[in-house]
Design an enzyme around this catalytic site. Structure first.
Site: not given
Lengths: 295, 295, 295, 295
Positions: C64-65, C95, C245, C170
């Protein structure tokens, strides 16, 4: 007037005291029993919940540490919105992000309640003395209603625009303040390192284009301004942790608005590094210590 | 008084004009023949070299673009020090690094000449109007001698300390100014992005702790201050290239003094990036354009 | 295996396709009807809600975003946790911030469901080719269960530690990547401005202490690496908005952890400024354009 | 070959020793009498001045601390250019600004002398072991002449282009290195604060897009790389003061070239602040200590 006052910490308690002194009947709520007891002795009434306090009152004032507390106090089952009557003026004096302020206000509006945000500046000293500045985001009508009551706790009651603009005004001002204080620190430390008398330098800056509140009223260099925290070991004043909180609100709001704030982001990091070194409890002007050889 | 005036550029020429008007007899030198001719018509005398100009005069004033020119004009074979008589008061009004100012002064002292540094602020407008501020690094005695003459070109004649401190005062002030202007730009742009009226925001800042010259007198947001460059397309005022030069002097002096200036270094880079984009000729307050969507 | 796959965007759709190809029976959910139809044709089954998809499956995968979507998909009334059976392995490949990953995992644990976070790198190209890297935060047992399935969508399946550590790995890597890319941009642009051949400079850096992926594999200077986005107009690759982001996640996590990340914060602001200029859709290595004269 | 070797400090002395070992006849000059005596015992000859050394030799090598020394050694009355014969190959191994390198080379060219710049990397360890990297700015012909001699002191002899490009290569590489090391420090410190195992994190970074020399060979976090200074208390290695010097050269060259280097300027300031705290003598990777709670 019967006023619900919720959140009686370092800021809220002296604010509530001033309202009691002014003759209002206060419905008090906080998790800290001892401050409740103390204010009850002065004439306030203890409520069992924010809902209960709101139910008994003609106006609601909240003063809370952060956005999560504001959400809880307003939106929980026993929260303000569960008790407040339609038409009651409500004002949140917490310093939080503008987005949360708008969301809670929208939730209030659904039940006919007009909610203002009105963060303050002036610190615990201003809260005790009743000389706070209130930056108010509210409709014209709500502002007119709140103004006389806020004026019993503060000196400057500024109408910034619609709900949320109080928060915006505060975080934009403090973004600039956090940057300016570091700017003054760098200018003073550089002048000192290069060999000019720091009092002379401050005098020149204060009558020139570098002039700012951080230099002419709150200079971070010891001995320049007798009344500034720098001249008393960086005690009292506006703690670095609070500046860090406000810069966090500013940079996070900027991120959500896709707005760059380059020096603001660096300033936030420098106060963060100061806090990591263990100096977060000092006045924020102690940021200058990072620019001087440790003793 | 017979005064040698060397360096007749955008600043020097109007300064020299004010001295001629005040009745002094000027010995002029510059590489630009046309400005020499123009000032000769007003009554000045053209000299063949800095040495020649100094030889004929009871006081020497220089106003040059950068440190390399100052070294040349004073130390070359046909320079000021080759012509000036012991005891003659000398003042360099150029904005250069404090180190060079001190070195040239030390060279002058070897031959009994007392040399002051006295960089100015106020721009070409102030030079023409005779309202400059002079930041003077000089002995008490030399300052007393220079003061009345400088007062014919400026309004504030500030004694900063020994030689070099004039430069120090100027670069420290402008370091802070360069930072403040970006701070105001970020605060105004953030407020605008978040939805507060920018005039209201400026008003709040100007009566609060963010207050500074860059906000209350020279606000970079168009339409806030009618007389500021922001309200006339960022023309006139203090060019970004000049701010970049002064921040270069400040950060380079900091480097030599092993003194960190973190926000100052970032500010310098941001004006450098502005210059790279082709906007170095605009007033330095146009730095705010990097914080807004391009039109 | 019956696998619920929720979130079929630019990344999720090709990942789901690889699982279908590998023979799994997919229960699909997304708000986009056309991608559902397309994947149904390949053999997947369309579910009416995340709950429905989870109910029918032996494993749940989400992609998902942002954090808000993850909260919704898992915690809403018709969300995954309302349908999933105790003991079902669940993995979120979005993420997001480590805090949300941990909170959603804690909510799952309350009903006997072990949830892993497994953000990916490799972009849409890697998703299509099945060559993604998965950074997995999970218990040893859950990791062992997920590993063979993830290996059908990726090449490197890395166990980073307990839940949340996938996200941490990450954002820490991408924090460094965002900084390195700007560092390479500044080094290349400075070398170019000073007059060294940029290919020679890249060669020296790549065999010296400046060596890094941003220089030797993805150099931002056009013409250095034929396969890099810089050599095809900064198209394709890893968009600046995505880097922005990730830097937002990193700096926000740092803020909550009271951890300074000074260069990281500046890097975030520089990508933000790039985005404001309208270049957010380009590959993130186009940050170098801010260091060159505009054409 | 008779070689003049001028500048016998921590780097120059072991380099000269390697040339003596290789069978060359050295004409030595330094202000330090004891190092001269020591090298004379190994077979070198002591000269009375750089001019004297150059006069006696078929090649000239210099290794000096900073630009001012280079100017003095070459251009003074008793300097190299006063003694060297036309056609003699000359190479300056000092790390200085490219501008000075070019100016001294131009002065040499006026008398028929071809001068190369060849700054090194590899530190005192590499100088002793004869494993330095030389970054050489020279004509093709001069490079061909110098190469075999430099190869007796180093392992990689890289031709960077015309004179000055050796310095450019070095400062651009070290600009990136200084940034990368801080980037790795921030990534490792953030990961640690958020709760991932730092060895796992380093492993992931080193096989991903954050991969760089500062992470995979010289990681600043203690215990990650056994051979790195971080694992021995930040002793040995490349001192922070030297990194600060190189970043000073890079940012000053950038300023003169009107080239922004934003992260580079911040990096310089952070090493400056580290030096101010008294840690300039530690390896530069100790910059990470500013990101951790002091013990």
């Amino acid at each position: 007037m019967r006023i619900a006052f919720i959140g009686l910490g370092n800021m809220g308690a002296p604010m509530a005291r001033n309202l009691i002194k002014a003759g209002h009947q206060l419905q008090l709520f906080d998790l800290n029993k001892s401050v409740l007891a103390e204010l009850a002795e002065l004439g306030g009434t203890i409520s069992s919940s924010p809902r209960d306090a709101a139910q008994q009152s003609d106006m609601v004032i909240t003063m809370l540490p952060a956005a999560a507390h504001v959400r809880g106090v307003y939106l929980n089952e026993d929260g303000v919105l569960a008790g407040v009557r339609a038409g009651t003026p409500v004002v949140d004096c917490s310093t939080i992000d503008p987005q949360t302020a708008r969301e809670v206000s929208a939730a209030a509006a659904k039940q006919g309640v007009d909610l203002a945000d009105a963060p303050v500046s002036g610190g615990t000293g201003g809260a005790a003395a009743g000389t706070l500045t209130f930056m108010v985001g509210a409709s014209d009508e709500l502002f007119a209603t709140l103004q006389p009551v806020l004026a019993q706790m503060g000196r400057n009651i500024v109408h910034c625009g619609a709900v949320g603009t109080g928060q915006i005004a505060k975080i934009c001002n403090n973004l600039l303040l956090g940057i300016s204080m570091i700017g003054v620190s760098e200018a003073m430390a550089l002048g000192n390192a290069l060999g000019i008398d720091t009092k002379v330098l401050a005098g020149i800056i204060n009558s020139s284009t570098g002039r700012c509140w951080s230099s002419d009223t709150y200079n971070p260099w010891p001995g320049i301004i007798e009344t500034a925290p720098a001249s008393r070991g960086y005690t009292g004043g506006f703690g670095a942790e609070l500046m860090l909180k406000d810069l966090g609100l500013a940079t996070e709001a900027a991120r959500q608005a896709h707005q760059p704030v380059i020096l603001g982001a660096v300033a936030q990091q420098l106060y963060q590094a100061m806090s990591l070194r263990g100096d977060g409890g000092k006045d924020f002007s102690a940021i200058v210590e990072g620019y001087r050889k440790p003793e």
